[in-house]
Design a protein around this motif. Structure first.
Motif, PDB file in Angstrom:
ATOM      1  N   UNK A  15       0.859  -1.184   0.000  1.00  0.00           N
ATOM      2  CA  UNK A  15       0.000   0.000   0.000  1.00  0.00           C
ATOM      3  C   UNK A  15       0.893   1.230   0.000  1.00  0.00           C
ATOM      4  N   UNK A  16       0.285   2.405  -0.025  1.00  0.00           N
ATOM      5  CA  UNK A  16       1.094   3.633  -0.103  1.00  0.00           C
ATOM      6  C   UNK A  16       1.946   3.852   1.141  1.00  0.00           C
ATOM      7  N   UNK A  17       1.465   3.399   2.310  1.00  0.00           N
ATOM      8  CA  UNK A  17       2.218   3.611   3.542  1.00  0.00           C
ATOM      9  C   UNK A  17       3.497   2.779   3.562  1.00  0.00           C
ATOM     10  N   UNK A  18       3.371   1.526   3.154  1.00  0.00           N
ATOM     11  CA  UNK A  18       4.552   0.662   3.116  1.00  0.00           C
ATOM     12  C   UNK A  18       5.542   1.165   2.067  1.00  0.00           C
ATOM     13  N   UNK A  31      13.981   6.601  11.283  1.00  0.00           N
ATOM     14  CA  UNK A  31      12.806   6.835  12.121  1.00  0.00           C
ATOM     15  C   UNK A  31      13.287   7.180  13.523  1.00  0.00           C
ATOM     16  N   UNK A  32      12.579   8.056  14.223  1.00  0.00           N
ATOM     17  CA  UNK A  32      13.038   8.494  15.554  1.00  0.00           C
ATOM     18  C   UNK A  32      12.872   7.398  16.616  1.00  0.00           C
ATOM     19  N   UNK A  58       0.843  11.547  19.251  1.00  0.00           N
ATOM     20  CA  UNK A  58       0.675  11.381  20.704  1.00  0.00           C
ATOM     21  C   UNK A  58       0.094   9.999  20.997  1.00  0.00           C
ATOM     22  N   UNK A  59      -0.917   9.587  20.235  1.00  0.00           N
ATOM     23  CA  UNK A  59      -1.539   8.275  20.476  1.00  0.00           C
ATOM     24  C   UNK A  59      -0.567   7.127  20.190  1.00  0.00           C
ATOM     25  N   UNK A  60       0.445   7.379  19.356  1.00  0.00           N
ATOM     26  CA  UNK A  60       1.466   6.370  19.065  1.00  0.00           C
ATOM     27  C   UNK A  60       2.609   6.379  20.077  1.00  0.00           C
ATOM     28  N   UNK A 149       1.788   6.634   7.860  1.00  0.00           N
ATOM     29  CA  UNK A 149       2.554   5.410   7.632  1.00  0.00           C
ATOM     30  C   UNK A 149       2.993   4.789   8.957  1.00  0.00           C
ATOM     31  N   UNK A 150       3.404   5.611   9.910  1.00  0.00           N
ATOM     32  CA  UNK A 150       3.771   5.107  11.236  1.00  0.00           C
ATOM     33  C   UNK A 150       2.558   4.500  11.933  1.00  0.00           C
ATOM     34  N   UNK A 151       1.413   5.135  11.744  1.00  0.00           N
ATOM     35  CA  UNK A 151       0.178   4.601  12.325  1.00  0.00           C
ATOM     36  C   UNK A 151      -0.153   3.246  11.700  1.00  0.00           C
ATOM     37  N   UNK A 152      -0.054   3.161  10.379  1.00  0.00           N
ATOM     38  CA  UNK A 152      -0.290   1.888   9.695  1.00  0.00           C
ATOM     39  C   UNK A 152       0.673   0.818  10.209  1.00  0.00           C
ATOM     40  N   UNK A 153       1.955   1.173  10.330  1.00  0.00           N
ATOM     41  CA  UNK A 153       2.966   0.217  10.782  1.00  0.00           C
ATOM     42  C   UNK A 153       2.674  -0.273  12.200  1.00  0.00           C
ATOM     43  N   UNK A 154       2.228   0.624  13.075  1.00  0.00           N
ATOM     44  CA  UNK A 154       1.928   0.217  14.456  1.00  0.00           C
ATOM     45  C   UNK A 154       0.724  -0.722  14.510  1.00  0.00           C
ATOM     46  N   UNK A 155      -0.207  -0.555  13.583  1.00  0.00           N
ATOM     47  CA  UNK A 155      -1.395  -1.408  13.536  1.00  0.00           C
ATOM     48  C   UNK A 155      -1.154  -2.709  12.767  1.00  0.00           C
ATOM     49  N   UNK A 156      -0.098  -2.750  11.956  1.00  0.00           N
ATOM     50  CA  UNK A 156       0.201  -3.907  11.102  1.00  0.00           C
ATOM     51  C   UNK A 156       1.695  -4.238  11.129  1.00  0.00           C
ATOM     52  N   UNK A 157       2.271  -4.473  12.298  1.00  0.00           N
ATOM     53  CA  UNK A 157       3.729  -4.628  12.368  1.00  0.00           C
ATOM     54  C   UNK A 157       4.278  -5.803  11.546  1.00  0.00           C
ATOM     55  N   UNK A 158       3.481  -6.816  11.329  1.00  0.00           N
ATOM     56  CA  UNK A 158       3.963  -7.977  10.566  1.00  0.00           C
ATOM     57  C   UNK A 158       3.724  -7.831   9.072  1.00  0.00           C
ATOM     58  N   UNK A 159       3.062  -6.759   8.677  1.00  0.00           N
ATOM     59  CA  UNK A 159       2.749  -6.558   7.261  1.00  0.00           C
ATOM     60  C   UNK A 159       3.885  -5.920   6.478  1.00  0.00           C
ATOM     61  N   UNK A 160       4.812  -5.277   7.171  1.00  0.00           N
ATOM     62  CA  UNK A 160       5.932  -4.605   6.504  1.00  0.00           C
ATOM     63  C   UNK A 160       6.936  -5.662   6.074  1.00  0.00           C
ATOM     64  N   UNK A 161       7.064  -5.847   4.755  1.00  0.00           N
ATOM     65  CA  UNK A 161       7.941  -6.895   4.235  1.00  0.00           C
ATOM     66  C   UNK A 161       8.826  -6.347   3.130  1.00  0.00           C
ATOM     67  N   UNK A 162      10.050  -6.803   3.135  1.00  0.00           N
ATOM     68  CA  UNK A 162      10.960  -6.493   2.045  1.00  0.00           C
ATOM     69  C   UNK A 162      10.835  -7.635   1.036  1.00  0.00           C
TER      70      UNK A 162
END
Length: 174
Positions: A15-18, A31-32, A58-60, A149-162
């Motif tokens: 998706x666009x976030x990944x 990333x910080x 803040x919520x993250x 994108x950070x929000x998406x990653x926090x909700x889908x940590x296993x979805x980020x794939x190389x």
């Protein structure tokens, strides 16, 4: 696609976030890790436009620091933020000190089209971030996309794939 001073980077993602995260990271963007972000959002319309993203940060679990105008605006709109002083104020706690001491992991600095002092402060903030290897975003749309994108990653940590190009192509054929 992410533009860097040395050229363009294009990346694929589910998706666009990944894809955006991959593009940023491939340019050397960090990333910080300390989850501390300085936001200097510039003109009022930019502050309004970034407000929901600040609430998402803040919520993250991020800590937001802000220049005086940005901090005041965010506080009035329910976002916890700590004020840091611009270079021209010669006061502590200052943005420059926090950058040099690595107390900030990311700078979002949207340039203002205002007077000479604002332009000089913005330049010094961006220059110090670069000199001390602190990630910098100076485009509001990119900053908002990073937060989503950070929000998406926090909700889908296993979805980020190389994946390699062939993996993407084989998915299209299936």
């Amino acid at each position: 696609v992410e533009m860097a001073s040395t050229g363009e980077v294009a990346c694929f993602g589910a998706n666009k976030w990944e894809a955006f995260l991959k593009a940023l990271l491939s340019t050397g963007f960090k990333l910080p890790k300390n989850k501390k972000i300085l936001v200097s959002a510039g003109p009022l319309h930019s502050k309004i436009d970034f407000l929901d993203s600040a609430k998402d940060l803040i919520s993250l679990g991020y800590t937001i620091y802000g220049t005086e105008g940005t901090a005041n605006f965010f506080r009035k709109n329910g976002v916890a933020v700590t004020n840091l002083y611009k270079p021209s104020k010669n006061k502590e706690p200052s943005i420059i000190t926090y950058l040099k001491e690595k107390k900030i992991g990311l700078v979002v600095n949207v340039p203002e089209l205002m007077g000479q002092q604002e332009l000089t402060d913005g330049y010094k903030i961006r220059r110090t971030a670069v000199d001390f290897n602190v990630s910098l975003i100076s485009n509001l749309k990119c900053a908002k996309l990073l937060v989503s994108s950070l929000k998406w990653l926090s909700e889908n940590p296993k979805s980020y794939k190389i994946k390699c190009w062939q993996d993407y192509m084989s998915e299209l054929i299936e």
